[in-house]
Every structure is written in C-alpha cells, then in structure tokens.
Write a protein that holds these residues in place. Structure first.
Motif, PDB file in Angstrom:
ATOM      1  N   LEU A 148      -2.229   5.501   5.812  1.00 51.16           N
ATOM      2  CA  LEU A 148      -0.826   5.435   6.232  1.00 51.16           C
ATOM      3  C   LEU A 148      -0.706   5.373   7.754  1.00 51.16           C
ATOM      4  O   LEU A 148       0.151   4.671   8.284  1.00 51.16           O
ATOM      5  N   MET A 149      -1.583   6.080   8.465  1.00 48.22           N
ATOM      6  CA  MET A 149      -1.529   5.950   9.926  1.00 48.22           C
ATOM      7  C   MET A 149      -1.761   4.499  10.337  1.00 48.22           C
ATOM      8  O   MET A 149      -1.224   4.031  11.324  1.00 48.22           O
ATOM      9  N   ASN A 150      -2.595   3.801   9.552  1.00 43.98           N
ATOM     10  CA  ASN A 150      -2.925   2.423   9.905  1.00 43.98           C
ATOM     11  C   ASN A 150      -2.000   1.392   9.265  1.00 43.98           C
ATOM     12  O   ASN A 150      -2.292   0.197   9.278  1.00 43.98           O
ATOM     13  N   GLY A 151      -0.905   1.840   8.679  1.00 39.36           N
ATOM     14  CA  GLY A 151       0.071   0.902   8.114  1.00 39.36           C
ATOM     15  C   GLY A 151      -0.431   0.185   6.881  1.00 39.36           C
ATOM     16  O   GLY A 151      -0.073  -0.972   6.617  1.00 39.36           O
ATOM     17  N   ALA A 152      -1.234   0.872   6.097  1.00 41.49           N
ATOM     18  CA  ALA A 152      -1.836   0.232   4.924  1.00 41.49           C
ATOM     19  C   ALA A 152      -0.901   0.250   3.730  1.00 41.49           C
ATOM     20  O   ALA A 152       0.071   0.998   3.684  1.00 41.49           O
ATOM     21  N   THR A 153      -1.236  -0.572   2.749  1.00 41.04           N
ATOM     22  CA  THR A 153      -0.708  -0.396   1.407  1.00 41.04           C
ATOM     23  C   THR A 153      -1.815   0.306   0.643  1.00 41.04           C
ATOM     24  O   THR A 153      -2.880  -0.255   0.403  1.00 41.04           O
ATOM     25  N   THR A 154      -1.588   1.576   0.334  1.00 42.19           N
ATOM     26  CA  THR A 154      -2.643   2.374  -0.282  1.00 42.19           C
ATOM     27  C   THR A 154      -2.352   2.552  -1.773  1.00 42.19           C
ATOM     28  O   THR A 154      -1.223   2.868  -2.158  1.00 42.19           O
ATOM     29  N   VAL A 155      -3.356   2.278  -2.579  1.00 40.84           N
ATOM     30  CA  VAL A 155      -3.203   2.396  -4.033  1.00 40.84           C
ATOM     31  C   VAL A 155      -3.529   3.830  -4.429  1.00 40.84           C
ATOM     32  O   VAL A 155      -4.489   4.425  -3.933  1.00 40.84           O
ATOM     33  N   MET A 156      -2.700   4.369  -5.309  1.00 35.29           N
ATOM     34  CA  MET A 156      -2.922   5.720  -5.812  1.00 35.29           C
ATOM     35  C   MET A 156      -3.010   5.611  -7.320  1.00 35.29           C
ATOM     36  O   MET A 156      -2.092   5.082  -7.956  1.00 35.29           O
ATOM     37  N   PHE A 157      -4.111   6.074  -7.894  1.00 35.57           N
ATOM     38  CA  PHE A 157      -4.319   5.925  -9.335  1.00 35.57           C
ATOM     39  C   PHE A 157      -4.361   7.289  -9.990  1.00 35.57           C
ATOM     40  O   PHE A 157      -5.129   8.157  -9.596  1.00 35.57           O
ATOM     41  N   GLU A 158      -3.520   7.439 -11.017  1.00 39.98           N
ATOM     42  CA  GLU A 158      -3.407   8.735 -11.673  1.00 39.98           C
ATOM     43  C   GLU A 158      -4.531   8.993 -12.666  1.00 39.98           C
ATOM     44  O   GLU A 158      -4.850  10.136 -12.982  1.00 39.98           O
TER      45      GLU A 158
END
Ligand code: PRX
Length: 647
Positions: free
Chosen positions: A319-329
């Motif tokens: 998030l600091m790097n402006g990413a699109t981060t995937v979160m998998f449950e």
C-alpha cells in the motif's frame, strides 16, 4: 557443488529497477555510508516533520539502542492512503478473494479504503482507544483486517494481531501480555469451507482477561453469536454513524507501530515490537526492489495477516507503494488444488509470493492442476518463510512460472521487519534453494560457536553485524530479554538463530534454525511451548519436543512423552494428547509423532540431551555422538527400540 544457476533474463536486466552492476554499487554505498544512503532513501516516505538524524544504533551492552530517523514525524496510514488519493484514488487498493467460489470477490479503491479506515479509526476513538494503546486483532483474512491495522496506525494505537488459528488460551496470553483492553474479531472465520468459531474463542479467552472492555465483532458468516451487553459492538452498526474524516496522528519515527508475538527457544512467545519510521522505510523499500514493483501492477502475497509476512507484504509494503494487493481468505487446495492459479488468472496477477510448504503440497497433486490454467500474467514469483528445497524451487520455476519468471527466495524474520537476504530479479543470477545476497544495508556474517568470524565458503551461525531500519526495537515489556535473546550469544552482533552456508560466490543457503525453534509449514514454534502444553496434561510427567523432517511441512513435530507412574500409555492417550495440544495452542501445533518414553536421556546434572532426541527425530541414529555424559544410557536404548513406525 555443481548447483544449477539461472542467469538474469535479458529483458529483466534491461528493464528492472536495478541490474547487477547497480546492485553492487548501491550495496557498497549502503554499507560504506549508511548515513548518506538512508538519508536519501528515507525520503521515500511522506514525513510530516523531516528527520535530520538518520542512524543512532549500537548492539553493544554499554550503549545498546536502536533508533532510526529519530527526530522525524510521520503517519503510516497517511503514507498508505492519503498520499495516493490525488493520483490513484480510483485505483483498486485491495482485491479480495473469498474462501469459497459461491461469493463474489471485492475490489476496494484507495479512496474507499481511506474512508473505511477513517470511519473505523473514529469508531476506535469512540470506544476510548488512545494513542499508544494496544489493540488486539483476531480476524480472518478479510479486507476489514487491513482496515483495522491502518486505523490503528492512523490514530497511533499499537496493533497486536493474533493469528486466527490460535486457541483461546494462546489468544488470552497475548492479550494479557500487552495489556490490551479491546479486541477486534469476527463471528466466524472461513477456511477451506470450514468455519472457525472466532467469537466463541474470544469469549472463552476473555474469561482470563478481565481488563478487556470492548469487543468489536465483524459479521462474516452471519452465525448467531453470544453478545455481551456494553462490551460487544457490532462492526457495521458501529461504523455507520462515524465520519469519513479522521486526521492522521503525527507519530514520532520511534513511536511503536505494532507488536507481533513470535516464538523463541525459551519461555512464552515474545512480543516483537516494531516502530513507525524505520519499519515503514524498510517494508516499502524492500517491497519495491525485491518485487521490482511498479505502481498499478497486480501483486499477490498469499500470507496470512497473522504473520509478519502479511503485515509487511500484504498490507503495509504494497500500500505504501500504491499497489493493487490481492488478499485471499482461503487455502491453496480448496475447492481444488487449482485455486491459486485460478485466482492468478482471474485477477491477472503479475507477482505471486508464497510459502514453500504450499508449493510442496500442490506439487504432490500433479502438474495438471497448474497447467490447465493460463498464468500468462505472471512475471515474478517469490518464496518466503522456510528453506525451499531445490526440487520444489525447480517445480515452481518450470511448472508454475513456465520457466519464464525469476524466483525471489527471501530470507527474513519477524524480528527483521522485512526481507534481508534475497535476490533482486534484475540483478541476481538464481541458484535454486539459495536466498543469495543481502539487501541494501544488510551486513550478514557467519561465525563459529565461539563467535569467531568465518571467511570464504563455509558453514556457520548467521549473524547481522550492524542495524538496518526495519529491525525490531524491543520485546514488549522486557527490554532485557531483547538484549539477552539477540545480542548476548555473540557480543555486539545480532544473532538470527539460523544456520547458514555461504558458497564461493557469496550466496547464502539458510540451513534452518540452530536453536530450539522449529518451522512447521512456515509457522514458527518454540519446542518449549509445545512441551509446556503437553506437561499441562494431568497424565504427563515430562515432555521433550524436537523437529523431524517432513515432506510437505518442511518440519514436523516429534514429541517424547513420559507419563506419570500410574498411567499406562496407549493409543487412546496418544490421540487425547494430540487433541490436547491442538486445544492448548492451535491446530498448527499438532504433533506428528508422539513417542511414549519411560525416561528421557539426561545428563547427570539432569539436563535433557536434546541433541540425541533431535537425531532420533531426524531418523539419523547411526551416530548419536558422545553419550558418555548420560546418567542412564539404557534410556537411549529404550527410545531406539520403541521408535514408532513412521509412514
Ligand atoms: O529459519 C528462518 C525461516 O523462518 C524463520 C523466521 O520465521 P518468522 O519469524 O516466522 O518469519 C517468517 C517470515 C519471514 C527464520 O529464522 N526462514 C524465513 N524465510 C526463509 C527461511 N529459511 C530459509 N529460507 C527463507 N527464505
């Protein structure tokens, strides 16, 4: 040794942030002039008051202390959110994939995440949460977990995430240790189609924690849960009335950011404390360089937020790097072993970062689960948490990455905040199974048992000789333990607890823990914790736990148990003890083998000779080493004669 070497692909060398020459140049600068190097790279963050001091650190007892950027002020949530609003407010920040296929995924933009975080931060404030206060988070892998972390960072509260697979007892111990008054949880978690009774676990834990006066409960499955009037708050109801504005607190660089409990070789798990400035610089810089990250790329770290990898590489670094981060449950094999790669295709993931244990489990299921998916979007793969064996590495490279994607095998620890020894994809020729070279500013060295530095190609104990910005600052509530654990074994050096081989090219090959810590499926556990769980059982007199090699998990748990005199150990007791440990600590601590032993091998002074037990656990019994100091050598004969048949 004749190991395979994979050169840096030409297009990577040409286009990456750093190529090999630039790596050596930057590395040299980082260790020769840390002040200058970090003065420059510390600027990657938005500071409220820019720092003028850079590094103020000593590993020596007389002037021991670790401080970075100490007169600067900043807010991490503002660095993850507010700074992106003008340029990428409508870009997706979090892409969430649920456990099952019957629910839609969620895509949350930076603007939406900012609002959610502000609302939740205001809810925390309305529950009386103050700057510096500890907030315990016991949540599944849902976007609200990231919201909770960022909200704490926004108001300067210190979060302590407890992995949602831990037992009520383990949760209670962590709540008590950091004296937390508020717990964030969900009705239930979902993993691999199974429900985890999180709220019920919290209720059970809180019987031991009279100090907790607030529990915020997220509705995940909608299950009916016990509600304690005045104490429990429904998440959605709680945020409904809150404002979407919440000014970020101005935090000192050395103000605490989070506590994360991790296991050591002795005693209870310790609260590893990270502070705001140095950790943020370290997490964001490693994320950018290790993954050659460019804003907007779809990036997936498949770790749980309950572990440090989830902190640094699911939430904060990206998030600091402006990413699109995937979160998998969910889990890699639900509903079937194609799931990871289906998610890669669904979201067009470019960078995938996972654990060797998952790869080994998937490898065993056969290649078709992988090859029937496209994976054309992938350009880089990563590995973390435990040594990756060359077979698994080769499979990851060839089958998952179609021989196209470099693999960054990142060695680091909860204590180090983020990656320490790792390839950079445009700069480092790869050797399967080696974490390769140090990141900028990291000075690894090998010493023998007496602390003498070893030169050249050799095996030794891995130490780090100087501080780096993301280093932990203390053990919560026990600064003396911090010093004793990490800086007293080898004076003036940070001791990692790992063994390491360095080859003729200066590449590092982590050989695993050399203390009483084991790494089961990438989960770190102290043998002492499992032993104390076992001896808490009424029928157990004594227990000793060691690691054993395990094809999928890396290491398994081998427990030697001596029962009380009147007890006849049998199969039923074995099963009961396994359930007992699961209940005391959590399913990750399930013993693989329990060997009942009338006695444990001890020296005449009564110390258990773990070296012998380790050899038995490793099934390497042809040479048990020096057994002359054993009080009763027949104990060992008995252990050898009664080893359980292993599958
Ligand atoms: O033994 C090393 C192993 O995991 C330990 C740290 O565990 P933890 O604090 O839970 O952090 C895990 C996330 C980084 C280390 O002392 N380890 C971690 N990464 C690697 C590794 N061993 C070999 N290769 C790695 N890439």
């Amino acid at each position: 040794m004749g190991e395979a070497v994979y050169p840096v692909p030409a297009q990577w060398a040409a286009n990456a942030l750093v190529d090999e020459a630039r790596y050596f140049e930057m590395y040299r600068q980082s260790v020769e002039d840390p002040e200058g190097f970090w003065a420059e790279h510390g600027k990657r963050l938005d500071w409220i008051r820019p720092f003028t001091k850079v590094k103020n650190t000593s590993f020596h007892e007389a002037d021991f202390g670790i401080r970075w950027f100490e007169d600067g002020t900043l807010n991490l949530s503002a660095n993850c959110l507010d700074r992106h609003l003008a340029t990428r407010g409508d870009q997706v920040a979090i892409l969430w994939e649920p456990d099952g296929l019957d629910e839609p995924h969620r895509a949350i933009t930076y603007r939406e995440l900012h609002e959610d975080v502000c609302r939740f931060a205001n809810l925390l404030k309305s529950r009386g949460v103050k700057r510096g206060e500890r907030v315990t988070i016991y949540l599944p892998m849902v976007p609200e977990a990231a919201v909770a972390m960022l909200a704490c960072a926004r108001i300067g509260a210190i979060h302590s995430i407890v992995f949602a697979g831990f037992s009520p007892d383990a949760l209670a111990g962590r709540i008590i240790d950091c004296d937390s008054r508020i717990v964030l949880t969900a009705d239930e978690g979902l993993r691999g189609g199974r429900k985890v009774p999180l709220k019920a676990n919290v209720d059970e834990a809180l019987q031991q924690c009279p100090g907790v006066d607030s529990v915020i409960v997220l509705r995940r499955t909608g299950a009916s849960v016990n509600v304690v009037e005045g104490r429990d708050v429904d998440w959605a109801t709680g945020i409904a009335a809150q404002s979407v504005e919440c000014a970020p607190e101005e935090m000192g660089a050395e103000d605490p950011l989070f506590i994360l409990y991790t296991s050591g070789s002795t005693g209870k798990p310790k609260g590893v404390l990270h502070t705001t400035g140095g950790y943020s610089v370290w997490a964001s810089m490693t994320h950018q360089y290790v993954f050659d990250y460019r804003p907007g790329q779809i990036y997936w770290c498949a770790a749980d937020i309950g572990w440090v990898t989830g902190h640094s590489y699911v939430v904060y670094g990206p998030l600091m790097n402006g990413a699109t981060t995937v979160m998998f449950e969910g889990v890699p094999n639900f509903p079937d072993p194609s799931r990871f790669w289906q998610v890669v295709d669904k979201f067009q993931v470019e960078i995938f970062y996972g654990a060797p244990t998952a790869l080994r489990a998937l490898m065993r299921e056969g290649d078709e689960w992988v090859t029937k998916t496209s994976r054309q979007s992938l350009r880089l793969l990563g590995s973390v948490g435990e040594p990756i064996n060359p077979e698994a590495w080769e499979w990851y490279h060839k089958v998952v990455g179609d021989s196209r994607c470099p693999i960054v095998d990142t060695w680091w620890q909860t204590e180090t905040g983020a990656a320490m020894i790792t390839p950079l994809p445009g700069a480092t020729p790869l050797k399967p199974g080696s974490a390769s070279r140090p990141f900028f500013g990291v000075k690894p060295a090998l010493v023998d048992n007496d602390g003498t530095f070893l030169e050249g190609a050799t095996d030794g104990c891995l130490v780090i000789t100087d501080s780096w910005p993301g280093q932990m600052r203390t053990v919560w509530g026990d600064h003396e333990r911090f010093f004793q654990t990490y800086f007293s074994t080898f004076k003036g050096l940070y001791f990692t607890g790992d063994g390491c081989r360095r080859d003729e090219d200066g590449y590092h090959w982590i050989t695993g823990r050399i203390d009483d810590v084991i790494n089961v499926s990438g989960h770190r556990m102290g043998t002492a914790e499992i032993e104390s769980a076992l001896v808490a059982h009424a029928k157990v007199a004594e227990a000793a736990v060691v690691g054993m090699p395990h094809d999928i998990k890396g290491q398994g748990i081998y427990a030697f148990v001596t029962c009380n005199a009147e007890v006849q150990p049998d199969e039923a007791l074995r099963k009961e003890l396994i359930q007992w440990v699961r209940h005391e600590i959590g399913p990750i601590a399930t013993p693989d083998v329990i060997q009942f032993a009338p006695g444990l091998p001890k020296t005449r002074s009564g110390k258990i000779m773990r070296r012998i037990l380790r050899k038995i656990g490793e099934n390497d019994v042809s040479n048990l080493g020096d057994t002359s100091t054993l009080a009763d050598p027949s104990v060992v004969d008995n252990l050898l004669a009664n080893r359980p048949q292993l599958a």
